[in-house]
Design an enzyme around this catalytic site. Structure first.
Site, PDB file in Angstrom:
ATOM      1  CG  ASP A  10      15.194  31.401   7.931  1.00  0.00           C
ATOM      2  OD1 ASP A  10      15.693  30.290   8.196  1.00  0.00           O
ATOM      3  OD2 ASP A  10      15.501  32.071   6.932  1.00  0.00           O
ATOM      4  CE1 TYR A 227      18.288  41.205   4.569  1.00  0.00           C
ATOM      5  CE2 TYR A 227      20.096  39.722   4.074  1.00  0.00           C
ATOM      6  CZ  TYR A 227      18.758  40.048   3.990  1.00  0.00           C
ATOM      7  OH  TYR A 227      17.893  39.216   3.348  1.00  0.00           O
ATOM      8  CE  LYS A 230      13.951  43.019   3.294  1.00  0.00           C
ATOM      9  NZ  LYS A 230      14.206  44.243   4.056  1.00  0.00           N
TER      10      LYS A 230
END
Ligand code: F6R
Ligand code: MG
Ligand code: MG
Length: 364
Positions: A10, A227, A230
């Site tokens: 990403d 985090y 994902k």
């Protein structure tokens, strides 16, 4: 021998985390076309699933090859520059380190690769997911290669009747274990039912130890310690002629099972099989998507793709996924829509909880 490498990252979303900008895809195509011209690659296909860019490549250099890894890495860097210029969302998100030395391990991008002798006819299926983690492949992989209620060939085809072996990685302790199925099926299930930690990396055919499926096992939060989006994994599955048929490989996805991910990587939601056009998660940043491209390999050339979930036979799975999405959403901030405590460890919820941790007093 031919190597099939699927490397993904990403590098910036358009709009938000929902999709990929066409200029990003163009850069990747241009660079891979050059690499094909230079003889580094046999063939390639560039695509996207939501905000993730996938480089599908064939070559003769084997897995974890420095030249191929560097090619992919440089493309991601160049795409990230473009993403920054366009101010795409989360530009350069999966580029977790700048200390690249030819190996993608621990760098952020995900990769699934298989090395094999191309058969007389070689159908391969490439699965790509958005808004979930690599353990999402555990349930379908088990059903494809170990469940006779899914795969008729396990019973009917003498070449498959002996079963398969599963290599499972413990991504917390960095260990691996191999189980033979059907005889060790219950041992396998004892681990893979906990998909946040135990992830199927490879499936091999027992008779010749040939690798027939590979997944990406990158867990970004475990690399970064916090985090960072994902993992949005990929998976390669070879099919037919002594292996599960294409339809047996796709069949488990008719059940939209619950996976971890969705909004803020903090929620359980249904894994919705969809076409390329629909691999574009917008509702509550989801629900999690899976798309699948099928290719026939011909001397390493990628003949295809066929958009495998673009079939009305998966409409009901999509409908069911939407019903499950409604039901799960009604839990709002409550578990089990919200992930369990150990998974939330790597989300920003921890920062919020830290704010009032000193206000706790002992119970009488
Ligand atoms: C899920 C995902 C998104 C973001 C969410 C918030 O994998 O990436 O759901 O977590 O859009 O993003 P920020 O905090 O960047 O506004
Ligand atoms: Mg993103
Ligand atoms: Mg994504």
């Amino acid at each position: 021998m031919v190597t099939l490498s699927v490397i993904k990252a990403d590098i910036g979303g358009f709009v938000g985390h929902s999709n990929t900008h066409p200029e990003i895809l163009e850069i990747a195509k241009k660079r891979l076309e050059e690499a094909k011209g230079n003889g580094i690659l046999i063939d390639y296909y560039v695509t996207r699933c939501g905000d993730d860019l996938q480089l599908i490549m064939t070559h003769n250099k084997g897995i974890e090859n420095k030249e191929i890894n560097t090619l992919a890495w440089n493309i991601f860097l160049e795409c990230a520059e473009k993403a920054k210029e366009l101010k795409l969302y989360g530009a350069g998100q999966d580029i977790l380190s700048t200390a690249f030395s030819g190996n993608l391990k621990g760098m952020g991008p995900g990769y699934a690769e298989i090395d094999f002798e191309e058969r007389k006819s070689e159908p391969v299926l490439i699965f790509m997911a958005d808004k979930t983690e690599p353990g999402a492949w555990n349930l379908p992989l088990f059903r494809i290669f170990a469940d006779p209620f899914n795969t008729a060939g396990l019973v009917i085809d003498p070449e498959m009747h002996d079963g398969f072996t599963f290599e499972v990685h413990d991504v917390i302790e960095h260990k691996k274990v191999i189980f033979r199925c059907p005889e060790e099926m219950y041992d396998l299930l004892a681990l893979i039912g906990q998909p946040g930690r135990y992830i199927i990396k490879y499936v091999r055919r027992k008779s010749d130890n040939e690798i027939v499926a590979a997944t990406s096992t990158t867990r970004l939060s475990l690399i970064a310690g916090k985090y960072v989006g994902k993992d949005d994994p990929v998976m390669i599955v070879r099919a037919q002629k002594g292996l599960p048929a294409v339809g047996e490989v796709l069949e488990p996805f008719a059940f939209p099972h619950l996976v971890a991910g969705w909004m803020r990587g903090s929620h359980q939601g249904p894994f919705m099989p969809c076409s390329y056009e629909d691999a574009h998660p917008t509702r509550f940043d989801g629900p999690p998507r899976v798309m699948c491209f099928g290719f026939q390999l011909s001397n390493g050339k990628l003949i295809g793709p066929i958009d495998m979930f673009k079939d009305p036979a998966f409409d009901r799975a999509r409908e069911q996924a939407n019903l499950i999405a409604d039901y799960m959403r009604r839990h709002g901030p409550f578990q089990p829509h919200l992930l369990g405590a150990d998974e939330l460890e790597y989300t920003t919820l921890k920062e919020v909880m830290n704010k009032f941790k000193d206000r706790f007093q002992p119970l009488e």
